[in-house]
Design an enzyme around this catalytic site. Structure first.
Site, PDB file in Angstrom:
ATOM      1  N   HIS A  37     -46.783 -17.158  20.423  1.00 46.42           N
ATOM      2  CA  HIS A  37     -45.919 -16.110  19.849  1.00 46.42           C
ATOM      3  C   HIS A  37     -46.053 -16.073  18.321  1.00 46.42           C
ATOM      4  CE1 HIS A  37     -43.707 -14.582  23.437  1.00 46.42           C
ATOM      5  NE2 HIS A  37     -44.174 -15.710  23.930  1.00 46.42           N
ATOM      6  N   THR A  38     -47.186 -16.503  17.846  1.00 45.07           N
ATOM      7  CA  THR A  38     -47.470 -16.424  16.407  1.00 45.07           C
ATOM      8  C   THR A  38     -48.367 -15.231  16.099  1.00 45.07           C
ATOM      9  OG1 THR A  38     -49.169 -18.050  16.885  1.00 45.07           O
ATOM     10  CG2 THR A  38     -47.175 -18.862  15.805  1.00 45.07           C
ATOM     11  N   SER A 129     -54.722 -14.602  30.948  1.00 46.13           N
ATOM     12  CA  SER A 129     -55.236 -13.338  30.402  1.00 46.13           C
ATOM     13  C   SER A 129     -56.273 -12.655  31.286  1.00 46.13           C
ATOM     14  CB  SER A 129     -55.810 -13.541  28.996  1.00 46.13           C
ATOM     15  OG  SER A 129     -54.791 -13.891  28.132  1.00 46.13           O
ATOM     16  N   GLU A 163     -53.375  -1.924  25.560  1.00 46.21           N
ATOM     17  CA  GLU A 163     -52.309  -2.657  26.241  1.00 46.21           C
ATOM     18  C   GLU A 163     -50.936  -2.232  25.698  1.00 46.21           C
ATOM     19  OE1 GLU A 163     -53.462  -6.462  27.361  1.00 46.21           O
ATOM     20  OE2 GLU A 163     -51.424  -7.221  27.641  1.00 46.21           O
ATOM     21  N   ASP A 175     -55.317 -12.698  22.860  1.00 49.43           N
ATOM     22  CA  ASP A 175     -56.042 -12.813  24.125  1.00 49.43           C
ATOM     23  C   ASP A 175     -57.413 -12.138  24.042  1.00 49.43           C
ATOM     24  OD1 ASP A 175     -53.562 -13.800  24.719  1.00 49.43           O
ATOM     25  OD2 ASP A 175     -52.961 -12.112  25.977  1.00 49.43           O
TER      26      ASP A 175
HETATM   27  C1  GLA Z   1     -49.325 -13.176  25.582  1.00 49.33           C
HETATM   28  C2  GLA Z   1     -49.744 -12.059  24.630  1.00 49.33           C
HETATM   29  C3  GLA Z   1     -50.356 -12.633  23.356  1.00 49.33           C
HETATM   30  C4  GLA Z   1     -49.465 -13.691  22.732  1.00 49.33           C
HETATM   31  C5  GLA Z   1     -48.990 -14.698  23.785  1.00 49.33           C
HETATM   32  C6  GLA Z   1     -47.971 -15.656  23.246  1.00 49.33           C
HETATM   33  O1  GLA Z   1     -50.456 -13.858  26.039  1.00 49.33           O
HETATM   34  O2  GLA Z   1     -50.662 -11.202  25.258  1.00 49.33           O
HETATM   35  O3  GLA Z   1     -50.627 -11.589  22.457  1.00 49.33           O
HETATM   36  O4  GLA Z   1     -48.388 -13.112  22.054  1.00 49.33           O
HETATM   37  O5  GLA Z   1     -48.438 -14.065  24.925  1.00 49.33           O
HETATM   38  O6  GLA Z   1     -48.539 -16.504  22.322  1.00 49.33           O
END
Ligand code: GLA
Length: 385
Positions: A37-38, A129, A163, A175
């Site tokens: 979440h960075t 992902s 997305e 991702d």
């Molecule tokens: C998902 C989102 C990413 C990222 C992560 C958390 O995978 O697609 O963009 O924010 O959560 O790190």
């Protein structure tokens, strides 16, 4: 060596559409080693592309029709290239439709329609992902067939844009960057502000370590409210602290943040600020002391997500604590949270103990049986044939 799924993807395409695809492009899933979440806070992430891939067979059409199909669903989704929108009926096809739409926003192209068939061995819903893998395989292929001329960073942006706008998930750029920029045995250290990506050697195998994935089977969906709510809290925190993004705050600023912000927003902010520091510390530690020294940082990241960001679930906490108790060097939940997978960096000699203990603990607690398997760092998206 050509992946066995390449031939299956070609056959899937020709069986369904009645002619041969022009080419097959593939892109890997990813696992995030640290930095959660960075990305949407313009911070640091350190994921790697994994040895599970998605394959897209593609051919351009004379008209403006887009048809996408896959081995994992019986439906053929169809749309006119000029009319791609965020329609719930798209289902999984929103990922290929989304990048097709996004490439048109980012490049000067006169796009024709296309047919697309997809095969994949990236587990779905595990936080690895699978969606970015679809986006990046299709993006690389369309970029070439349409002559769009986007480089890999722009293609990552195309995946993210599709997305955000067509799928409707407010995700960051991690991702897609991992899927496009991954290298064998290397992690992708990405600065999500400058988008500068540095490959960093992981050295797992020379240290006799494997990275285990523990897929808890607790479904996580990024279009559900939790992810967006965390993102909104980060934006509130940044605004109230007078910065453009949380990237601009350092550990020293947390004292002031504690005075200004409400208690919950403060903890959300503290996660992001400390997590950015943990990514930098992980890179330094890997370089100076190797992978056996990064376990504490992984665990601290998990505790921060569990207590401050509040995105873990009991199954993930159990997986992490059990793995560490039985010999993993470090473990943490990975990905967006609210379910999905945990990772455990495990000495080869401890793999069966860690695996069996987690299976036993999950059974004793009445949780669904998790899937546990090792992944390694693989190359990013390529044209296969
Ligand atoms: C998902 C989102 C990413 C990222 C992560 C958390 O995978 O697609 O963009 O924010 O959560 O790190």
């Amino acid at each position: 060596m050509i992946h066995e799924l390449v031939a299956k993807t070609q056959a899937g395409f020709s069986d369904l559409f009645g002619y041969e695809a022009t080419g097959v492009w593939s892109a890997p899933g990813r696992v995030n080693l640290i930095g959660e979440h960075t990305d949407y806070n313009e911070g640091y992430v350190f994921p790697f592309a994994i040895n599970r891939r998605t394959f897209a067979a593609l051919a351009l059409r004379e008209d403006s029709t887009v048809r996408v199909a896959s081995s994992f669903s019986d439906d053929i989704h169809q749309v006119d290239i000029a009319n791609i929108s965020s329609d719930a009926k798209n289902e999984w096809a929103a990922y290929p439709f989304g990048v097709a739409w996004a490439i048109q926003q980012l490049a000067e192209v006169s796009p024709s329609g296309f047919d697309c068939f997809i095969e994949s061995d990236v587990p779905v819903g595990a936080g690895l992902s699978s969606s970015a893998a679809i986006e990046c395989a299709v993006a690389l292929g369309l970029n070439e067939l349409w002559g769009a001329g986007l480089d890999r960073r722009k293609l990552a942006r195309a995946g993210q844009l599709g997305e955000n706008e067509i799928v409707g998930a407010p995700t960051g750029i991690m991702d897609q960057s991992a899927s496009l920029l991954g290298e064998i045995d290397h992690g992708v250290f990405l600065d999500c502000r400058s988008l500068e990506a540095t490959p960093i050697e992981l050295g797992f195998s020379s240290a006799d370590l494997e990275l285990l994935i523990i897929d808890t089977k607790v479904a996580h969906r990024l279009v559900d409210g939790g992810y967006a709510a965390r993102r909104a809290a980060c934006e509130t925190g940044a605004t109230e602290m007078g910065v453009t993004s949380l990237r601009d705050l350092s550990i020293e600023d947390l004292e002031k943040a504690k005075e200004i912000l409400d208690e919950v927003t403060f903890r959300r902010v503290r996660h992001v600020v400390t997590e950015n520091q943990r990514v930098l510390d992980t890179i330094r530690t890997l370089r100076e002391a190797g992978p056996t020294a990064i376990g504490q940082l992984m665990h601290a990241s998990h505790e921060s997500m569990r207590d401050d960001f509040e995105i873990s679930v009991d199954e993930l906490d159990t997986a992490v604590e059990t793995a560490i108790r039985h010999g993993a060097i470090g473990a943490r939940m990975t990905g967006g949270g609210f379910g999905g997978a945990a990772i455990a960096l495990t000495p080869i000699g401890k793999i069966s103990e860690v695996t069996l203990s987690i299976l036993a603990e999950f059974e004793a607690l009445g949780y669904a049986k998790p899937d546990i398997f090792a992944v390694s760092a693989a190359p990013g998206a390529i044209r296969e044939v």
